[in-house]
Design a protein around this motif. Structure first.
Motif: not given
Length: 332
Positions: A129-147
């Motif tokens: 869903v866009v715009p993205v809210r802070e409580d949106s699911p956190k599912r990083p797709i790269n090590p940068y986002g995950m780190s």
């Protein structure tokens, strides 16, 4: 002058150097800790002290905290190139996650009560869903986002166990430069669109690659929420005031304007500002690029007195262009 000093990690880099300016302009004393691997000592305002050290060097960091009477840390140090994080994930888990753990431990050991973390919209991955809210699911797709997400999780656990509160600001697409020309994005080989586009407009690059023209957007190119770096820096100062005023509370906040522009709209804006037509090379999509990434910024507007002052796309381009020209003179 405010009581106490703020330690800024990565304060010789792009966003960190602007945060240093905002803090100094607001009356704070500042000490910068930067290893100068990607930062520049000349980018640190002379009103701030500079300690050349890695944030994982416990001895030097703790000595700086004690020597300067540090009451808060703003943490910008880290690696930020998403494609590189995919090819060299261990670098990102070392520089962004392990080094952050060491820094947080130093903060706790020395009694620093407030911690502001430079996080990212990459923690969301590809939002449903866009715009993205802070409580949106956190599912990083790269090590940068995950780190970065791992550091947010650490901060939450530390704040539950120790007398520390924190704010994690999730940046969207940071762009522009200090309107007074005191700092800007200086790193060679930058990947941010507006930086790349003004480099092309000033002859540093021959063209701009447009990665993907088949996105589900009005013109088929990716849409992003571009925030002026000086507005972002101001949000950090306001977040620090909030942490001090409400020591029992921590906050995770999107830092964006709540509206987006496509790649082609940005390039058209650069053409208008520079009176130069940038060559666009249409290329295939990069893996993992969302169609659109726009902040729901309702939470930051509710939590802080912060209001954007530079939320004009052509204005952002003008400041980036002025810095690019200044940088060319410096390097010339």
């Amino acid at each position: 002058m405010r009581e106490g000093t703020v330690l800024v990690t990565g304060g010789a880099g792009y966003i960190g150097s602007h945060a240093v300016l905002a803090l100094l302009d607001a009356g704070w004393k500042v000490v910068v800790v930067d290893n100068l691997v990607t930062g520049f000592d000349w980018a640190v305002d002379p009103r701030a002290a500079l300690v050349v050290a890695d944030i994982a060097d416990d001895e030097k960091v703790r000595a700086a905290i004690r020597a300067h009477g540090v009451i808060a840390i703003m943490h910008f140090a880290g690696s930020v190139v998403v494609p590189e994080s995919v090819t060299d994930p261990l670098k990102y888990y070392r520089n962004n996650t392990a080094a952050s753990r060491a820094l947080i431990e130093s903060a706790v050991a020395e009694g620093v009560k407030h911690f502001i973390f430079s996080s990212t919209a990459a923690t969301y991955g590809i939002p449903e869903v866009v715009p993205v809210r802070e409580d949106s699911p956190k599912r990083p797709i790269n090590p940068y986002g995950m780190s970065k997400l791992m550091t947010e999780i650490m901060l939450g656990d530390v704040a539950a166990a120790h007398p520390v509160n924190y704010a994690a600001l999730r940046y969207f697409n940071v762009a522009g430069a200090d309107p007074q020309g005191r700092s800007g994005q200086s790193t060679a080989g930058a990947t941010h669109l507006i930086k790349v586009a003004v480099e092309a407009a000033t002859g540093k690059r021959g063209h701009v690659s447009v990665f993907g023209t088949d996105f589900d957007t009005p013109d088929g190119t990716g849409v992003r929420d571009y925030i002026h770096v000086s507005d972002l820096a101001a949000a950090h100062v306001d977040a620090l005031d909030l942490l001090i005023a409400r020591p029992g509370e921590s906050h995770i906040l999107n830092a964006g304007y709540g509206r987006g522009f496509s790649v082609l709209q940005v390039l058209d804006a650069v053409d208008r500002v520079t009176n130069v037509t940038i060559e666009r090379r249409l290329e295939g999509r990069r893996a993992g690029d969302p169609d659109a990434l726009i902040a729901d910024n309702g939470a930051i507007l509710a939590a802080l007195p912060w209001r954007p002052k530079h939320d004009d796309l052509e204005g952002i381009v003008k400041d980036a262009l002025a810095w690019e020209r200044k940088l060319a003179e410096r390097q010339g």
